[in-house]
Design a protein around this motif. Structure first.
Motif, PDB file in Angstrom:
ATOM      1  N   CYS A 101     -10.169   7.062   4.831  1.00  0.00           N
ATOM      2  CA  CYS A 101      -9.495   5.834   4.392  1.00  0.00           C
ATOM      3  C   CYS A 101     -10.505   4.797   3.921  1.00  0.00           C
ATOM      4  CB  CYS A 101      -8.652   5.272   5.524  1.00  0.00           C
ATOM      5  SG  CYS A 101      -9.545   5.056   7.072  1.00  0.00           S
ATOM      6  N   ARG A 102     -11.603   4.713   4.663  1.00  0.00           N
ATOM      7  CA  ARG A 102     -12.612   3.719   4.311  1.00  0.00           C
ATOM      8  C   ARG A 102     -13.189   4.036   2.929  1.00  0.00           C
ATOM      9  NH1 ARG A 102     -18.095   2.826   7.694  1.00  0.00           N
ATOM     10  NH2 ARG A 102     -18.167   5.026   7.224  1.00  0.00           N
ATOM     11  N   ARG A 103     -13.399   5.352   2.701  1.00  0.00           N
ATOM     12  CA  ARG A 103     -13.918   5.775   1.406  1.00  0.00           C
ATOM     13  C   ARG A 103     -12.959   5.426   0.288  1.00  0.00           C
ATOM     14  NH1 ARG A 103     -15.338  10.606   3.728  1.00  0.00           N
ATOM     15  NH2 ARG A 103     -13.552  11.648   2.844  1.00  0.00           N
TER      16      ARG A 103
ATOM     17  N   VAL B  21      -3.118   5.517   3.667  1.00  0.00           N
ATOM     18  CA  VAL B  21      -2.083   6.309   4.329  1.00  0.00           C
ATOM     19  C   VAL B  21      -2.059   7.720   3.760  1.00  0.00           C
ATOM     20  CG1 VAL B  21       0.351   6.422   4.944  1.00  0.00           C
ATOM     21  CG2 VAL B  21      -0.731   4.201   4.567  1.00  0.00           C
ATOM     22  N   ALA B  22      -2.158   7.779   2.439  1.00  0.00           N
ATOM     23  CA  ALA B  22      -2.065   9.094   1.803  1.00  0.00           C
ATOM     24  C   ALA B  22      -3.253   9.968   2.171  1.00  0.00           C
ATOM     25  CB  ALA B  22      -1.977   8.937   0.285  1.00  0.00           C
ATOM     26  N   VAL B  23      -4.433   9.383   2.329  1.00  0.00           N
ATOM     27  CA  VAL B  23      -5.589  10.240   2.600  1.00  0.00           C
ATOM     28  C   VAL B  23      -5.781  10.495   4.094  1.00  0.00           C
ATOM     29  CG1 VAL B  23      -6.831   9.531   0.516  1.00  0.00           C
ATOM     30  CG2 VAL B  23      -7.282   8.354   2.667  1.00  0.00           C
TER      31      VAL B  23
ATOM     32  N   THR C   9       0.770   4.722  -6.621  1.00  0.00           N
ATOM     33  CA  THR C   9       0.691   6.189  -6.531  1.00  0.00           C
ATOM     34  C   THR C   9      -0.338   6.602  -5.481  1.00  0.00           C
ATOM     35  OG1 THR C   9      -0.694   6.027  -8.484  1.00  0.00           O
ATOM     36  CG2 THR C   9       1.481   6.984  -8.782  1.00  0.00           C
ATOM     37  N   GLY C  10      -1.309   5.729  -5.245  1.00  0.00           N
ATOM     38  CA  GLY C  10      -2.289   6.017  -4.204  1.00  0.00           C
ATOM     39  C   GLY C  10      -1.638   6.221  -2.848  1.00  0.00           C
ATOM     40  N   ARG C  11      -0.466   5.669  -2.635  1.00  0.00           N
ATOM     41  CA  ARG C  11       0.247   5.753  -1.361  1.00  0.00           C
ATOM     42  C   ARG C  11       1.026   7.071  -1.258  1.00  0.00           C
ATOM     43  NH1 ARG C  11       2.789   6.759   2.282  1.00  0.00           N
ATOM     44  NH2 ARG C  11       4.123   5.558   3.694  1.00  0.00           N
TER      45      ARG C  11
END
Lengths: 190, 331, 666, 281, 401
Positions: free
Chosen positions: C600-602, C640-642, E46-48
């Motif tokens: 997330c940090r990245r 959130v996604a990563v 879209t990143g989400r």
């Protein structure tokens, strides 16, 4: 595309020139012309050739003398800020002009020479210089009946002979058949 | 005098069940080198010999890894329930004796405080034919838990390989007898007794507080491979799966080896490290279960060791316990 | 169980024409958790909003769905409405049954069913909404301006004049930037220094401006309203407080032949020097690369000469911290380096022009110094090789610019103008000289600009040739310039005494590193990115960081100054509040389950996530974790996604809210 | 002795046989043996790409395939035109799988495009400039050479990928290693008119004249080239140039391998220098 | 209207708030009609949009899914769309290897100004979904006979056992290591006492990745670990270091060779990809039918180190825990994608699986894309920038409409 009716000339279909030439990239800065070693002699300078091609006025471009004056030194392509391969544009124009047989009259000799060169390779696989000179001079003579040109380089021959630079024995490839077929297929497609 | 059946006869038997729309399961080669108990669609897939033990157990045909108990639908704000039934078809299961022997053991737990209808109905609908062993490997220890290569527990009929593609059939129940009715021939060939694996461990006294747990089970990584391929492990979880339209409540396999198994909502986990979970498993098999129901919860099939990615297994732990006792004995 | 109220709007006929609002209301009323389902002609009208408030009270609603238009239209309206009824505004959802339904479908049956679906999704979602409160951030009302060129000076003065303190950081020993070195400025030909110097002095003496010259920004932490900036003050070896700028030191320095940076190598300076006479502060620095004392403990004449004891050879870099609320970046530009050497693999040089090889091929800033009255030649035009007055000068535009093959496709915008100016200045100085300009297009949009160019051609007799130059060679002491005039269709060779190349503009060196520290975006060439090219031209995507001048794109002086004032205005707007209120829809990390992989940090575009430790109440280390700084988080949800364990979540668009919507479609 | 593939091209088997003699002798002295590509054919030169694009790919492709067939990974093509045509065809083939297949069928040999093509400068570079320097027996101290790259040694840069097309230095580095001086001059990459010798002599004479003039103006006493066509235009046609422009050049034109060979102690005869038209004065 | 007798597909569109949602608003404002089959779900960016959401949409019987956001360079949050693009670049090859019908997933960039494009995209997607017919998640069409060649037998390690044991014994005796993690004849060995060192051997058996022990609390409690590392273990250590899970100075590494430079062997995957998508799906359906969700794959993996796995998170439940087709597919897709750009190809998942599922193949789908598209090999370099969580402006997007 310029309409034939408004330009007063027959225009080429775009398919005449290959798409990889990226003609639309040219913004007519003239750097090709600026660096061309023979531009001073040209009737239509390189950037104008590209412009004509851009406009679809391919026929006018391929009738230009300059395409046969080009020495293929690649300076134009090398320095083009838009990476337009101007030398390849000229090649394409020459190919078209050769195909249609409508090269500028003043440049007949050059065309004849290139043609004789190709025939020579087709026959021998490798260049036979004496044969080339002989054939070319004869053809050129038949074309323009210029006697001085016919004998012009004859002066060099004795010295070349003396220096061991003239070969009378042709240097031929062994497998001529494949070459014949290659020429056949390439020229037929063109 | 004995009753014998050829391998072809066995396959014909299986085909007949399949033709009748009933289910057949047994060892089959799933892929090169992997034999599992699988429901089969063609009798040709069945294997009757040439292997020690499939990579899983037959418990799945009685206690599936995932079994919907009921479904629900939301109609507006009304909830409509819909019961689930186990399939009504009869099953014919070919099994090793150590797998079949788990069934009478499991009957206890599925009929203790309440009778598990799903399990029981499947039990009733199933005929278990065991294939007595004629070979064993390093992990087999049925003889150490009071069973053997031809144990009859849980079987409706036992088959003994006679060689040459023939099997002696010894039905042990009426279901077994019925299955083979008209399919066997009389013969004077009988199976030579096979002793099975040597006794590998004396069932040791299992101590709750012992350094042996840590020493012998630290390598365990906490997956469920042992429990899920064990014929007797029977823990399950009740889960709801659904969405805004409806869903189901289902019974899914679970394993005491998962750290989440005992994780409290508070965040506290009484079995906070893997050796504790291993202790639970062994303790349950050899102490808690027998105390409550009588039989021990292990048939010595050795699947736990064969399938353990970390090379552990019940037998190894038992041996370590045994060794730790020996250490403590006065010299 | 949630108590959801659904309010479906007719929007006059806009929704009701294709959606059967009454049937929708009826169907929706049967959804689980829906306690109230009503419809109204205009939900956004005062009576509509009143209806919402009434029902909240009457039905003790704790969640509200308004089915009407796009949330981009009225989310704020209805949030205010539910807030005035005492409900947290984030417990409201909107279902867009107008733009996404009634307006785009004709079949009433299908549209009605879709509307019910959309509302069902919102109802399921709103059940998982959590009350959120705006994040309040205090503001430190001081500004940092990075870059002391004309843009930075202008911004600093404007902010300071508005009553706020400013720290102005400049990398060079003096403020003034590129403009201080220019000769005269287009289109008015007023003397550059005459306009700029007073502003420099003003900035140097302003009670609210603190100058950090010969300094660079080392580190920036924090977020809008609360930045902490570490500034590296490079060792000057001169105590600025003690020094009076008398000049005794530099007059005795024996090392006279150091190429002057300020003169772009056209002139010289000593090893202790002020870059130019009007420098602010008028305090010298010692060049540690050439000073004999610093290199080999020799010389030391300046120290002996200084009566105030201001020379300190033991000086070291100092790190100073500044707390500021905003940052204005005005780092300006540099010229593309024309020769073969390029520091950047994406660019290639003009071997064909012989820059760096022929002394009399120079770039435009060098030419500025040559014609500047304050320049090394005091404004007399002498060419570098032999000091002779050039009788033919060729100016070439678009060197680097608009040249994809060399790596820069963009137009540098100001070259057309200054090249016209150069031709003009040259002709004013050398009446019998010839000025030739090679250009591709003349871009002279601006007040008085086109007139200016025409003046260069028509009155001052500059020869303009439309074409590029292909090659420059030196033959018999002349620079042979081979170009073309495409309008005539001829190649053109000019024998020149001096060639001036209008090199492309590039962002100042090191701007990418600075941008990363500030978390400001930049394009592939290093130009800083504005937040919106039309509507937010001086803001960046990093809240509290503003840009002005040529760090953003090639710009001339008037434009840079205008932008600087705009940025100062934005700063003043922000400083008008004592605290900032930020949208609470930001990310959170479940620190108990976070595996501290820092994906997330990245991924965080705002550097809003930091590595942190979970500690027990007694302070013992428990585990590592990622942690969101809500002051920096902009709520994009990329974290959130990563996040593999889904320990990261985004308030307002939480996993539960989104899944609830998908699952409502089952 | 190391052995590399060798594609002479027509010129080196024709009127530029002095170049072949020179290249072979010089490389042999450096321990590099040249083995000719079996049954090679003409690269097609300007004629092919001026008249027929397909042929301009097919002819070099045939040679690349033959070289592959011979098992070569690298071949030397001393003539820059040949070298460029071969590299260009290779680049096109490698970029386009369909073309590769088409060419394989056209040239009747499986064609992978795996053979790299070296020019003479590269061949000398890979023999090692330090080695050349160490092997120098007769330093060329009287020589002030104008290194002449011509067009196609460095152009098009995207194809030949050799040296800087505007300010090349590789020949100077080698000539410098021989103890000779090199001059800075302006026409290092200008064209001499190349293959138009026969068809458009006027152009050739003028371009070549400019080159010779500029070299002399910068103090050169000889011009060094690696191109047989340049050599023809500057050497064989020098008398014509002098006549046409009423000038005296008397400029010796060497192949790069001539100078290396001379420095290594080979004789003019061994290097074929006696076959040049203009003798060194 | 269509030849698919009344079938109306369900289309889920995940769109960003700032571009595509506004594009859809514009379509509305301009009254641009499109089929009513689409349901928009508004997200900030879209990143989400996580791949799990796509998987979930199909589980909820979507027939096609659209993901749409701002054009490159236009992201409201600067770079969310680039992150999304990078993830889809790795996600698509995974779905491809599974035999998922990629015609059902659409990625587009639609700006706030492109109401017309939104209309067209929805119309096209709806029409294409109609033609494709109803989607049946993970339904296999028959049985696949295809079998991978499988993992090659472990290479013999060249280290010398005697010196290995001496090293381990000394480390333990001198207290330089609290545990030496290595391989023994039967499986992994956690040597804690000097005498345990004799059980270690270079060429021992282990179905798991030894580095998997580094994440175990009870192993960490033993003190500084030493690990007898083969090439794959070294690569795993590199990734663990990249991801801040370990510090190299905290671990004593005993290695006889480097992390390995040979390119991974993708021949099985290449062969799988030669099959028709339908047969690929049938192959995996057959394989996953045996999955009992024992999580041996996860536990044996060197890089599955989450303290709480996503499958164990239940609010919301992204992945069904049941070992049915839906739950198994979701689980294995998730695990493979979480390993995208990270999997070091040790093969532990395949070896550990009691059901003999060659999970390595799935991980390879993304690994191959990483290798081919980015020249990236996980674990080759601990200082390398990871592949996910970063992006490049030049990432390929030929699949984005």
């Amino acid at each position: 595309m310029i309409d034939a009716a408004t330009s007063g000339e027959a225009t080429a279909v775009p398919a005449d020139l290959p798409a990889f030439l990226d003609l639309e990239n040219c913004y007519q800065c003239g750097k090709c012309t600026a660096g061309c070693p023979v531009a001073e002699r040209m009737d239509v300078v390189p950037n104008q050739l590209v412009r004509l091609a851009q406009l679809g006025l391919v026929e006018r471009a391929r009738r230009a003398e300059s395409i046969w004056q080009c020495v293929s030194c690649q300076t134009c392509s090398t320095r083009c800020p838009k990476s337009v391969d101007c030398a390849a544009v000229i090649d394409a124009l020459r190919q078209l002009s050769f195909e249609k047989g409508d090269a500028a009259g003043s440049q007949r000799r050059t065309v004849l020479f290139q043609e004789a060169f190709l025939r020579n390779i087709r026959r021998n696989g490798r260049l036979n210089e004496l044969e080339l000179v002989g054939v070319f001079k004869t053809k050129a003579f038949l074309d323009d009946l210029s006697i001085p040109f016919l004998f012009k380089d004859a002066m060099l021959a004795p010295r070349m002979r003396a220096k061991g630079k003239l070969h009378f024995k042709p240097d031929r490839v062994k497998d001529g058949g494949v070459l014949e077929r290659m020429f056949d297929r390439c020229l037929r497609q063109a | 005098m004995s009753r014998i059946i050829t391998e072809a006869g066995l396959r014909e038997l299986a085909e007949a069940w399949l033709r009748d729309g009933q289910a057949v399961a047994g060892p089959s080669e799933v892929k090169l080198g992997l034999i599992q108990y699988r429901p089969i669609t063609a009798a040709a897939r069945l294997l009757f010999d040439g292997f020690v033990h499939p990579a899983n157990s037959i418990k799945e045909f009685f206690f599936p890894r995932h079994e919907p108990l009921y479904r629900y639908r939301l109609e507006g704000s009304r909830v409509v329930l819909e019961d689930c039934e186990p399939p009504a078809v009869k099953q014919l299961v070919f099994a090793r004796p150590c797998d079949a022997a788990a069934l009478p053991v499991l009957d206890h737990v599925f009929n203790w405080d309440c009778a598990d209808e799903f399990y029981n109905r499947r039990r009733e609908a199933t005929t278990v034919v065991t294939l007595a062993c004629s070979r064993y490997d390093d992990e087999c220890f049925c003889t150490s838990v009071g069973l053997g290569p031809a144990a009859e527990q849980g079987a409706d009929a036992v088959l003994f390989a006679l060689g040459g593609g023939a099997f002696e059939v010894r039905p042990t129940t009426a279901k077994g007898d019925a299955a083979f009715a008209d399919r066997t021939e009389e013969s004077d060939r009988t199976a030579t007794p096979f002793a099975g694996p040597p006794r590998r461990v004396a069932l040791p006294r299992v101590e709750f507080d012992s350094p042996v747990w840590e020493d012998a089970t630290l390598e365990c990584l906490g997956c469920g491979a042992c429990a899920y391929t064990c014929p007797t492990c029977h823990c399950f979880d009740i889960v709801d799966e659904g969405n805004a339209a409806g869903g189901m409540r289902a019974k899914n396999w679970d394993s005491c080896q998962f750290s989440l198994f005992t994780l409290h909502a508070s965040g506290h986990n009484p079995r906070h490290a893997q050796p504790r979970r291993q202790r639970q498993r062994i303790y349950h098999k050899f102490h808690i279960y027998p105390e409550k129901f009588g039989p021990i919860l292990c048939t010595g099939c050795g699947n736990c060791a064969r399938q353990c990615p970390a090379g552990l297994g019940v037998l190894n732990v038992l041996k370590a316990i045994e060794a730790s006792h020996a250490e403590h004995l006065p010299a | 169980m949630a108590r959801v109220g659904v309010f479906t709007c007719w929007c006059g006929e806009n929704i009701a024409r294709t959606v059967d609002v009454e049937r929708v209301t009826e169907d929706v009323s049967r959804l689980p958790g829906v306690r109230c389902s009503v419809h109204y002609k205009y939900m956004c009208s005062d009576p509509g909003q009143a209806l919402v408030r009434e029902r909240i009270a009457a039905d003790r609603l704790d969640r509200v769905v308004v089915a009407s238009c796009s949330p981009h239209m009225h989310l704020k309206t209805f949030r205010r409405a539910v807030a005035s009824a005492g409900l947290n505004p984030f417990l409201l959802e909107m279902a867009n049954v107008r733009e996404h339904c009634s307006w785009v479908h004709h079949n009433k049956e299908q549209a009605t069913r879709k509307a019910v679906d959309l509302i069902r999704m919102s109802v399921e979602r709103v059940k998982h909404n959590r009350p959120l409160d705006p994040i309040r951030v205090p503001v430190t009302r001081r500004a940092l301006v990075i870059g002391g060129g004309v843009a930075g000076i202008q911004a600093a003065l404007d902010i300071a004049d508005a009553g706020y303190e400013v720290a102005l950081v400049e990398r060079e020993p003096s403020i003034g930037g590129k403009m201080a070195g220019l000769s005269e400025t287009f289109p008015t030909l007023d003397c550059s220094q005459c306009i700029l110097t007073p502003r420099m002095v003003e900035a140097g003496q302003h009670p609210r401006i603190k100058l950090y010259t010969y300094s660079e920004v080392e580190e920036v932490t924090g977020y809008v309203g609360n930045f902490e900036v570490t500034i590296r003050q490079k060792a000057r070896y001169v105590d600025v407080e003690k020094c009076s700028g008398c000049g005794d030191c530099w007059n005795v320095c024996p090392l006279k032949k150091n190429p002057s940076e300020f003169d772009f190598g056209m002139g010289f300076r000593r090893s202790i020097y002020i870059p130019f006479p009007q420098a602010v502060p008028a305090r010298p620095v010692i060049d540690k690369k050439t000073c004999a004392k610093l290199i080999r403990n020799g010389c030391g004449l300046c120290e002996k000469k200084c009566t105030r004891g201001a020379i300190n050879f033991k000086d070291e870099d100092r790190l100073v911290k500044e707390e500021v609320g905003v940052v204005v970046v005005a780092t300006g530009y540099r010229l593309y380096s024309i020769g073969k050497q390029q520091e950047n693999g994406k660019l290639s040089g003009y071997g064909e022009y012989g820059y760096g090889q022929y002394k009399d091929v120079i770039d435009s800033l060098q030419f500025e110094r040559l014609v500047s009255a304050s320049g090394p030649t005091s404004g007399a035009l002498k060419r570098p090789s032999d000091g002779k007055e050039p009788k033919t000068v060729v100016f070439i535009s678009c060197v680097g610019s608009r040249d994809n093959a060399k790596g820069i496709p963009y137009c540098s915008k100001i070259c057309c103008m200054y090249t016209a100016k150069h031709a003009m200045l040259y002709r004013h100085k050398v009446h019998d000289g010839e000025a030739h300009v090679f250009y591709m297009d003349i871009r002279a949009g601006g007040k008085g600009y086109e007139e200016f160019v025409r003046r260069a051609i028509e009155q001052d007799g500059a020869h303009y040739h439309r074409g590029r130059v292909s090659k420059i060679t030196e033959e018999n002491g002349k620079l042979v310039v081979r170009g073309a005039d495409t309008l005539a269709g001829v190649p053109l060779t000019i024998e020149a005494d001096l060639v001036v190349l209008a090199a492309a503009m590039r962002p100042a060196a090191g701007v990418e590193t600075l941008a990363q520290k500030l978390n400001v975006g930049y394009d592939e060439f290093g130009w800083l990115l504005e937040s919106h090219p039309k509507l937010r031209p001086v803001e960046t995507n990093a809240a509290g960081v503003f840009i002005c001048g040529a760090c953003h794109a090639p710009k001339d002086i008037p434009e840079s100054v205008a932008q600087a004032s705009a940025a100062a205005g934005k700063v003043a707007v922000l400083f008008a509040n004592e605290e900032l209120s930020r949208d609470p829809e930001v990310a959170r990390i479940n620190e108990q389950t976070c595996a501290a992989c820092y994906a997330c940090r990245r991924a965080c575009p705002y550097h809003a996530i930091e590595a942190a430790e979970v500690r027990s109440p007694k302070g013992a280390f428990v585990k590592n974790t990622a942690r969101v700084n809500p002051g920096l988080c902009m709520g994009c949800g990329t974290c959130v996604a990563v996040c593999p364990s889904k320990s990261a979540d985004l308030d307002g668009f939480s996993e539960q809210q989104v899944y609830a919507m998908v699952e409502a479609l089952a | 002795m190391t052995e590399i593939g060798y594609y002479p091209g027509c010129a080196l088997h024709g009127s530029s046989n002095d170049y072949e003699t020179s290249a072979r002798a010089c490389l042999a002295a450096l321990g590099v043996q040249l083995r000719e590509v079996t049954d090679w054919v003409c690269c097609g030169a300007t004629a092919a790409h001026a008249l027929n694009h397909k042929l301009s790919v097919a002819l070099p492709a045939r040679n690349l395939a033959l070289a592959e067939h011979d098992g070569f990974r690298e071949i030397l093509a001393p003539c820059p035109m040949c070298s460029m045509e071969l590299l260009k065809a290779r680049q096109e083939i490698l970029a386009d799988e369909a073309l590769r297949a088409e060419m394989s069928s056209l040239v009747e040999l499986e064609l992978r495009g795996g053979v790299n093509v070296l020019n003479l400068v590269q061949a000398l570079q890979s023999a090692g400039i330090d080695r050349i320097k160490a092997a120098v027996k007769k330093p060329l101290d009287g020589i002030r050479a104008a290194c002449y790259y011509g067009c196609l040694l460095t152009r098009p840069p995207g194809v030949v990928r050799f040296d800087d097309p505007e300010q090349p230095r590789s020949m100077e580095a080698i000539v410098g290693a021989l103890g000779a001086k090199t001059v800075d001059w302006n026409y290092r990459t200008e064209c001499c008119g190349a293959g138009l010798t026969m068809a458009n002599e006027e152009t050739v004479l003028e371009l070549s004249h400019r080159i010779l003039t500029n070299a002399a103006a910068h103090g050169a006493n000889c011009v060094v080239t690696v191109c047989p066509m340049c050599h023809v235009n500057l050497d064989m046609k020098q008398a014509d140039i002098e006549r046409r422009f009423n000038a005296k050049h008397k400029m010796a034109i060497y192949y790069l391998s001539d100078l290396v060979g001379l420095a290594l102690g080979l004789s003019e005869k061994e290097l074929g220098i006696d076959r040049h038209f203009v003798a060194r004065t | 209207m269509s030849e698919t007798n009344g079938f109306e597909p369900k289309i889920v569109a995940y769109v960003c708030n700032w571009c595509t949602y506004l594009g859809a608003d514009l379509a509305g404002t301009n009254r641009l009609e499109y089929p009513p089959n689409v349901r928009l779900i508004r997200l900030p960016c879209t990143g989400r949009i996580d791949f799990n959401l796509i998987v979930k949409a199909f589980e909820m019987s979507a027939d096609a899914v659209l993901v749409s956001g701002c054009h490159p360079g236009d992201c409201h949050y600067t770079a969310g769309n680039y992150h999304a693009r990078r993830r889809w670049m790795l996600f698509r090859p995974l779905l491809e290897a599974l035999g998922f019908d990629l015609r059902r997933i659409h990625f587009t960039w639609i700006s706030a100004a492109e109401g017309r494009k939104f209309q067209q995209v929805i119309a096209e997607i709806t029409e294409s979904a109609r033609k494709l017919g109803p989607y049946r998640p993970y339904e296999a069409n028959g049985e696949s006979k295809w079998r991978p060649a499988g993992l090659p037998p472990p290479k013999r390690r060249s280290g010398d056992d005697a010196s290995l044991r001496t090293t381990a014994r000394e480390l333990l005796a001198e207290g330089k290591a609290g545990v030496v993690i290595g391989r023994g004849e039967r499986g992994p060995v956690l040597a804690r006492k000097p005498e345990d060192a004799d059980r270690l051997t270079w060429n021992g058996a282990s179905k798991i990745a030894l580095t998997a022990y580094l994440k175990r609390k009870e192993v960490r409690a033993l003190g500084k670990p030493a690990i007898v590392a083969g090439p794959a273990d070294l690569r795993a250590l590199n990734v663990l270091e990249q991801e801040s899970q370990i510090r190299r100075e905290d671990i004593h590494v005993i290695a006889a060779e480097g992390p390995g430079a040979a390119p991974p062997d993708f021949s099985d995957l290449d062969a799988l990809l030669q099959l028709e998508p339908g047969e690929r799906m049938a192959y995996w359906a057959g394989e996953f039918d045996r999955c009992v969700k024992c999580y041996a794959c996860r536990q044996a993996c060197p890089l599955c180190y989450c303290e709480r796995c996503i499958v164990d998170k239940n609010r919301p439940q992204a992945i069904d825990t049941s070992a049915h087709a839906r739950g198994n597919f979701a689980w294995h897709i998730t695990r493979a994608f979480h390993l995208a750009g990270r999997c070091v190809g040790c093969g532990a998942c395949t070896r550990a699986c009691p059901a003999g599922i060659d999970l390595r193949l799935l991980n390879q789908a993304a690994a191959r894309a990483a290798e081919r598209q980015f020249g990236y090999r996980a674990g080759a370099d601990p200082k390398a920038e990871p592949l996910v969580g970063v992006y490049s402006l030049t990432d390929k997007e030929e699949f984005i409409g």
